[in-house]
Design a protein around this motif. Structure first.
Motif, mmCIF file in Angstrom:
data_model
loop_
_atom_site.group_PDB
_atom_site.id
_atom_site.type_symbol
_atom_site.label_atom_id
_atom_site.label_comp_id
_atom_site.label_asym_id
_atom_site.label_seq_id
_atom_site.Cartn_x
_atom_site.Cartn_y
_atom_site.Cartn_z
ATOM 1 N N LEU A 51 -34.844 28.424 -11.131
ATOM 2 C CA LEU A 51 -34.313 27.366 -10.199
ATOM 3 C C LEU A 51 -34.978 26.089 -10.362
ATOM 4 C CD1 LEU A 51 -31.863 26.698 -8.482
ATOM 5 C CD2 LEU A 51 -33.292 27.563 -6.615
ATOM 6 N N SER A 52 -36.153 26.198 -10.414
ATOM 7 C CA SER A 52 -37.123 24.935 -10.346
ATOM 8 C C SER A 52 -37.041 24.302 -11.582
ATOM 9 C CB SER A 52 -38.218 25.219 -10.084
ATOM 10 O OG SER A 52 -39.243 24.173 -10.264
ATOM 11 N N THR A 53 -36.996 25.121 -12.840
ATOM 12 C CA THR A 53 -36.696 24.381 -14.240
ATOM 13 C C THR A 53 -35.408 23.870 -14.248
ATOM 14 O OG1 THR A 53 -38.315 26.425 -15.000
ATOM 15 C CG2 THR A 53 -36.538 25.165 -16.634
ATOM 16 N N LEU A 54 -34.157 24.663 -13.828
ATOM 17 C CA LEU A 54 -32.884 23.923 -14.040
ATOM 18 C C LEU A 54 -32.590 22.778 -13.254
ATOM 19 C CD1 LEU A 54 -30.675 27.184 -13.477
ATOM 20 C CD2 LEU A 54 -31.014 25.946 -15.604
ATOM 21 N N SER A 82 -22.964 20.694 -17.330
ATOM 22 C CA SER A 82 -23.437 20.291 -16.111
ATOM 23 C C SER A 82 -22.757 21.200 -15.051
ATOM 24 C CB SER A 82 -23.026 18.810 -15.752
ATOM 25 O OG SER A 82 -23.364 18.516 -14.535
ATOM 26 N N LYS A 83 -21.597 21.383 -15.331
ATOM 27 C CA LYS A 83 -20.779 22.369 -14.446
ATOM 28 C C LYS A 83 -21.147 23.548 -14.381
ATOM 29 C CE LYS A 83 -16.000 23.873 -13.435
ATOM 30 N NZ LYS A 83 -14.683 23.797 -13.672
ATOM 31 N N GLU A 84 -21.672 24.085 -15.814
ATOM 32 C CA GLU A 84 -22.004 25.432 -15.859
ATOM 33 C C GLU A 84 -23.543 25.629 -15.264
ATOM 34 O OE1 GLU A 84 -23.175 28.514 -19.589
ATOM 35 O OE2 GLU A 84 -22.355 26.770 -19.888
ATOM 36 N N ASN A 91 -24.502 23.705 -12.753
ATOM 37 C CA ASN A 91 -24.427 23.739 -11.247
ATOM 38 C C ASN A 91 -24.002 25.178 -10.760
ATOM 39 O OD1 ASN A 91 -25.089 21.132 -11.111
ATOM 40 N ND2 ASN A 91 -23.095 20.209 -11.249
ATOM 41 N N THR A 92 -23.169 25.818 -11.316
ATOM 42 C CA THR A 92 -22.551 27.060 -11.247
ATOM 43 C C THR A 92 -23.872 27.930 -11.235
ATOM 44 O OG1 THR A 92 -20.448 26.782 -12.097
ATOM 45 C CG2 THR A 92 -21.219 28.898 -11.650
ATOM 46 N N LEU A 93 -24.685 28.220 -12.287
ATOM 47 C CA LEU A 93 -25.771 29.034 -12.302
ATOM 48 C C LEU A 93 -26.768 28.593 -11.213
ATOM 49 C CD1 LEU A 93 -27.277 30.945 -13.863
ATOM 50 C CD2 LEU A 93 -28.389 29.183 -15.540
ATOM 51 N N ILE A 94 -27.062 27.543 -10.839
ATOM 52 C CA ILE A 94 -28.068 27.045 -9.810
ATOM 53 C C ILE A 94 -27.456 27.565 -8.415
ATOM 54 C CG2 ILE A 94 -28.806 25.076 -8.130
ATOM 55 C CD1 ILE A 94 -29.006 23.385 -10.808
ATOM 56 N N SER A 95 -26.049 27.577 -8.348
ATOM 57 C CA SER A 95 -25.387 27.925 -7.016
ATOM 58 C C SER A 95 -25.809 29.387 -7.085
ATOM 59 C CB SER A 95 -24.056 27.562 -7.171
ATOM 60 O OG SER A 95 -23.379 28.122 -5.915
ATOM 61 N N ASP A 96 -25.367 30.193 -8.086
ATOM 62 C CA ASP A 96 -25.764 31.649 -7.941
ATOM 63 C C ASP A 96 -27.020 31.918 -7.739
ATOM 64 O OD1 ASP A 96 -22.904 31.775 -8.862
ATOM 65 O OD2 ASP A 96 -23.206 32.158 -10.745
ATOM 66 N N LEU A 97 -28.111 31.213 -8.556
ATOM 67 C CA LEU A 97 -29.290 31.551 -8.346
ATOM 68 C C LEU A 97 -29.791 31.344 -6.879
ATOM 69 C CD1 LEU A 97 -31.076 29.950 -11.351
ATOM 70 C CD2 LEU A 97 -31.117 32.334 -10.738
ATOM 71 N N GLU A 98 -29.425 30.200 -6.128
ATOM 72 C CA GLU A 98 -29.578 30.027 -4.910
ATOM 73 C C GLU A 98 -29.083 31.139 -3.958
ATOM 74 O OE1 GLU A 98 -29.937 25.165 -4.668
ATOM 75 O OE2 GLU A 98 -27.967 26.036 -4.442
ATOM 76 N N ASP A 99 -27.739 31.497 -4.221
ATOM 77 C CA ASP A 99 -27.218 32.510 -3.433
ATOM 78 C C ASP A 99 -28.004 34.013 -3.622
ATOM 79 O OD1 ASP A 99 -25.243 31.112 -2.639
ATOM 80 O OD2 ASP A 99 -23.715 31.784 -4.179
ATOM 81 N N ASP A 100 -28.477 34.236 -4.976
ATOM 82 C CA ASP A 100 -29.142 35.418 -5.231
ATOM 83 C C ASP A 100 -30.542 35.525 -4.463
ATOM 84 O OD1 ASP A 100 -27.175 36.497 -6.739
ATOM 85 O OD2 ASP A 100 -27.953 36.021 -8.736
ATOM 86 N N ILE A 101 -31.296 34.281 -4.445
ATOM 87 C CA ILE A 101 -32.331 34.057 -3.821
ATOM 88 C C ILE A 101 -32.237 34.287 -2.275
ATOM 89 C CG2 ILE A 101 -34.174 32.566 -3.024
ATOM 90 C CD1 ILE A 101 -33.824 31.375 -5.905
ATOM 91 N N SER A 102 -31.127 33.761 -1.744
ATOM 92 C CA SER A 102 -31.117 33.820 -0.298
ATOM 93 C C SER A 102 -30.628 35.332 0.080
ATOM 94 C CB SER A 102 -29.618 33.085 0.109
ATOM 95 O OG SER A 102 -29.578 32.876 1.358
ATOM 96 N N ILE A 103 -29.907 36.080 -0.484
ATOM 97 C CA ILE A 103 -29.616 37.370 -0.381
ATOM 98 C C ILE A 103 -30.788 38.476 -0.264
ATOM 99 C CG2 ILE A 103 -28.649 39.330 -1.246
ATOM 100 C CD1 ILE A 103 -26.175 37.371 -2.071
ATOM 101 N N ASN A 104 -31.581 37.928 -1.597
ATOM 102 C CA ASN A 104 -32.775 38.785 -1.776
ATOM 103 C C ASN A 104 -34.114 38.448 -0.496
ATOM 104 O OD1 ASN A 104 -32.059 40.373 -3.981
ATOM 105 N ND2 ASN A 104 -32.843 38.852 -5.179
ATOM 106 N N GLU A 105 -34.064 37.398 0.004
ATOM 107 C CA GLU A 105 -34.967 37.020 0.712
ATOM 108 C C GLU A 105 -34.498 37.616 2.375
ATOM 109 O OE1 GLU A 105 -36.700 32.624 -0.316
ATOM 110 O OE2 GLU A 105 -34.963 32.730 1.058
ATOM 111 N N GLU A 106 -33.274 37.782 2.631
ATOM 112 C CA GLU A 106 -32.732 38.408 3.749
ATOM 113 C C GLU A 106 -32.952 39.953 3.733
ATOM 114 O OE1 GLU A 106 -31.239 37.594 6.523
ATOM 115 O OE2 GLU A 106 -31.439 35.661 6.018
ATOM 116 N N ILE A 107 -32.869 40.471 2.296
ATOM 117 C CA ILE A 107 -33.068 41.769 2.196
ATOM 118 C C ILE A 107 -34.607 41.980 2.341
ATOM 119 C CG2 ILE A 107 -33.353 43.848 0.480
ATOM 120 C CD1 ILE A 107 -30.747 42.394 -0.767
#
Length: 281
Positions: free
Chosen positions: A276-279, A199-201, A203-219
């Motif tokens: 992210l949706s799958t996770l 679960s911790k892993e 959550n970490t992966l979800i957080s990383d994906l959300e960060d990547d998506i946010s950064i890419n959307e900004e770009i």
């Protein structure tokens, strides 16, 4: 002179044999005392064990009833289960102690048997006496009563041994169940620990994906804004007669590269959103 030497030798031998016999008899007496003490220890511990098993049955029954009641909380059930487990463990240790004491008793009894075999007690000869018919009848009756008493005592002893065997069997069964429950609890804890790690892993992966998506959307947003400006400039350049074809072609090539890059970023965003949706399930 020879007679004197023989006499001295005989006295020495007789004295030595007597000392050996006395020593052997002392050993026999000592072993009998040890056997008696060990039997008393075993009897006392068995009484405690039997009482303890009765109490264990009562506590187990009370625990089973408590679990069915509405007042039973997980915390209170766990507390009572620990009490039962502690009680079972003490009784199991006591039973092991009794078994060891019985082994020690058997060793003493074997030693005593060997000593008695090597040093048989001489029985004094009893002169035969005549008895009357009346005395013989009384003697026979006494023998009959004695025999019946022996049978009664043997039957009682057998019942007592069977009772002890049942109680000990119950104790061993409960101890086996306790150990099995401990194994299951340990396995449950291991599974929970693994689930928490996963679960911790996750959550970490979800957080990383959300960060990547946010950064890419900004770009992507910034890139689209820049692309729109470049397209505007290209249209202006096309309208300007002084702009060379080479310059226009270069601008168009840059725009195509930017569009391709932005398309790749969009695809990456879409893929990560799907992941992210799958996770998140």
């Amino acid at each position: 002179m020879k007679t004197l030497r023989l006499l001295v030798t005989s006295i020495f031998i007789i004295g030595f044999v007597s000392i050996q016999q006395v020593s052997a008899q002392n050993d026999i007496k000592s072993l009998k005392v040890k056997i008696k003490n060990k039997e008393n220890q075993i009897s006392a511990n068995e009484e405690i064990l039997m009482s303890g098993v009765k109490a264990l049955k009562r506590v187990n029954a009370n625990l089973a009833d408590f679990k069915k009641s509405k007042k039973a909380t997980k915390k209170e059930v766990n507390r009572k289960e620990k009490i039962v487990a502690s009680m079972q463990l003490r009784l199991t240790k006591l039973n092991t102690q009794i078994e060891n004491q019985k082994k020690e008793l058997a060793i003493f009894e074997r030693k005593l048997a060997r000593k008695q075999k090597r040093n048989p007690v001489k029985k004094a000869e009893v002169a035969e006496t005549t008895s009357t018919s009346f005395d013989a009848t009384i003697s026979n009756n006494q023998k009959g009563i004695s025999l019946r008493k022996q049978k009664l005592e043997a039957a009682r002893k057998k019942l007592e041994e069977e009772r002890k065997a049942r109680e000990i069997a119950y104790l061993k069964q409960q101890e086996a169940l306790r150990l099995e429950e401990e194994k299951l609890k340990q396995l449950d804890n291991e599974i929970k620990a693994e689930e928490q790690a996963i679960s911790k892993e996750k959550n970490t992966l979800i957080s990383d994906l959300e960060d990547d998506i946010s950064i890419n959307e900004e770009i992507l947003t910034s890139g689209k804004e820049g692309l729109a400006k470049m397209k505007t400039k290209l249209e202006e350049a096309k309208k300007d007669p002084t702009t060379s074809k080479e310059s226009i072609s270069r601008k168009e090539a840059i725009i195509l590269k930017i569009e391709k890059r932005l398309a790749n970023i969009q695809n990456e965003i879409n893929a990560k959103k799907q992941e992210l949706s799958t996770l998140k399930g």
